[in-house]
Design a protein around this motif. Structure first.
Motif, PDB file in Angstrom:
ATOM      1  N   LYS A  25      32.306  18.399  -1.352  1.00  0.00           N
ATOM      2  CA  LYS A  25      32.450  18.955  -0.024  1.00  0.00           C
ATOM      3  C   LYS A  25      31.845  18.440   1.116  1.00  0.00           C
ATOM      4  O   LYS A  25      30.789  18.047   1.049  1.00  0.00           O
ATOM      5  N   ILE A  67      35.903  25.464  -6.111  1.00  0.00           N
ATOM      6  CA  ILE A  67      35.020  26.392  -6.236  1.00  0.00           C
ATOM      7  C   ILE A  67      34.607  27.246  -5.129  1.00  0.00           C
ATOM      8  O   ILE A  67      33.775  28.156  -5.067  1.00  0.00           O
ATOM      9  N   SER A 191      22.302  22.973  -6.373  1.00  0.00           N
ATOM     10  CA  SER A 191      20.993  22.150  -6.349  1.00  0.00           C
ATOM     11  C   SER A 191      19.725  22.646  -6.348  1.00  0.00           C
ATOM     12  O   SER A 191      18.820  22.335  -7.065  1.00  0.00           O
ATOM     13  N   ARG A 206      27.243  23.224 -10.530  1.00  0.00           N
ATOM     14  CA  ARG A 206      27.674  22.773  -9.755  1.00  0.00           C
ATOM     15  C   ARG A 206      26.517  22.347  -8.600  1.00  0.00           C
ATOM     16  O   ARG A 206      26.127  23.033  -7.818  1.00  0.00           O
ATOM     17  N   GLY A 208      25.776  19.812  -5.314  1.00  0.00           N
ATOM     18  CA  GLY A 208      26.357  19.004  -4.161  1.00  0.00           C
ATOM     19  C   GLY A 208      25.328  18.237  -3.559  1.00  0.00           C
ATOM     20  O   GLY A 208      24.957  17.135  -3.740  1.00  0.00           O
ATOM     21  N   SER A 209      24.549  18.785  -2.666  1.00  0.00           N
ATOM     22  CA  SER A 209      23.597  17.952  -2.048  1.00  0.00           C
ATOM     23  C   SER A 209      22.323  17.428  -2.723  1.00  0.00           C
ATOM     24  O   SER A 209      22.187  16.263  -2.289  1.00  0.00           O
ATOM     25  N   ARG A 215      24.766  18.164   3.850  1.00  0.00           N
ATOM     26  CA  ARG A 215      26.097  18.287   4.379  1.00  0.00           C
ATOM     27  C   ARG A 215      25.849  18.146   5.952  1.00  0.00           C
ATOM     28  O   ARG A 215      25.091  19.063   6.654  1.00  0.00           O
TER      29      ARG A 215
HETATM   30  C1  LIG Z   1      28.550  24.013  -1.936  1.00  0.00           C
HETATM   31  C2  LIG Z   1      28.697  25.004  -3.149  1.00  0.00           C
HETATM   32  C3  LIG Z   1      27.825  24.458  -4.339  1.00  0.00           C
HETATM   33  C4  LIG Z   1      26.949  23.275  -4.184  1.00  0.00           C
HETATM   34  O1  LIG Z   1      25.673  23.587  -3.305  1.00  0.00           O
HETATM   35  P1  LIG Z   1      24.838  22.520  -3.310  1.00  0.00           P
HETATM   36  O2  LIG Z   1      23.378  23.424  -2.715  1.00  0.00           O
HETATM   37  O3  LIG Z   1      24.896  21.505  -2.408  1.00  0.00           O
HETATM   38  O4  LIG Z   1      24.221  22.179  -4.530  1.00  0.00           O
HETATM   39  C5  LIG Z   1      28.097  25.013  -5.541  1.00  0.00           C
HETATM   40  N1  LIG Z   1      28.733  26.161  -5.506  1.00  0.00           N
HETATM   41  C6  LIG Z   1      29.748  26.626  -4.549  1.00  0.00           C
HETATM   42  C7  LIG Z   1      30.487  27.863  -4.915  1.00  0.00           C
HETATM   43  C8  LIG Z   1      29.574  25.969  -3.511  1.00  0.00           C
HETATM   44  O5  LIG Z   1      30.245  26.379  -2.434  1.00  0.00           O
END
Ligand SMILES: *Cc1c(COP(=O)(O)O)cnc(C)c1O
Length: 219
Positions: A25, A67, A191, A206, A208-209, A215
């Protein structure tokens, strides 16, 4: 920030059998393609609009996971191609997913999102409601839906013990439902807390960062 290096560092920390959902995202298609080219096939987005913009521009064998909170009126836009909806948090949305999946002659995999965090801003079922939905699904109520597991988010806090308690609460719910009918996926951990989540029994995280970098919501 080197995406390839980040990705390899995360992969090294995941035991066999733990699935990585790369949360892309806010990040551009070029960054997703870069991670795809490293072998990653499962990506997560939290907004239908953003997913629909990216989907046509990326390889078709990506397994997209939604998600983020899903409004019923948006289910129709993703029903044809979404692999898994991790953020199912109401009976209404279950019914809608089942209906839209039926139109495409498919079953959509979903995870029931369970509320485990102390903050009450988070979406999700109470554990008992999740169990009820699962039982109703077992008796055939949502024919276009396959409930394959549970998803949860811990409180955003430095207190690792609290995070652990919340994850263990979800693991307990998972074990209980798993007795009724075999489940595949326990999705917890992001993360900052995925190692704790894995310790507590997560088999899908899950992230992301820690892969894509921070982000930037100002753009
Ligand atoms: C954004 C998000 C993540 C990932 O978050 P990070 O801290 O960037 O790893 C995981 N789960 C959900 C539901 C999110 O919205």
């Amino acid at each position: 920030m080197d995406i390839k290096e980040n990705y390899n560092i995360i992969k090294e920390q995941l035991p066999d059998g733990v699935q990585l959902v790369a949360v892309s995202k806010t990040h551009p298609v070029s960054a997703i393609q870069e991670v795809y080219d490293l072998g990653q096939k499962v990506f997560g987005e939290n907004k239908v609009q953003e997913l629909m913009e990216k989907y046509p521009l990326l390889p078709k064998d990506i397994q997209w996971h939604l998600i983020g909170h899903l409004q019923t009126n948006k289910v129709k836009y993703i029903a044809e191609f979404i692999d898994t909806i991790q953020s199912v948090d109401s009976e209404k949305v279950l019914l809608e997913i089942s209906k839209e999946a039926g139109k495409h002659n498919r079953k959509i995999k979903v995870l029931l999102q369970v509320k485990i965090a102390a903050e009450d801003s988070k979406f999700g079922f109470e554990p008992l409601e999740a169990k009820e939905m699962f039982q109703r699904s077992m008796s055939g109520e949502f024919p276009g839906v396959e409930i394959t597991g549970l998803m949860g988010m811990a409180t955003f806090t430095e207190d690792k013990e609290q995070v652990k308690r919340e994850f263990l609460t979800l693991k307990k719910v998972f074990d209980e439902l798993n007795q009724l009918k075999k489940l595949d996926t326990l999705s917890m951990g992001m993360s900052d807390d995925f190692p704790v989540a894995i310790e507590c029994g997560a088999n899908s995280v899950r992230v992301g960062s820690a892969i894509f970098g921070r982000r930037d919501y100002s753009k």
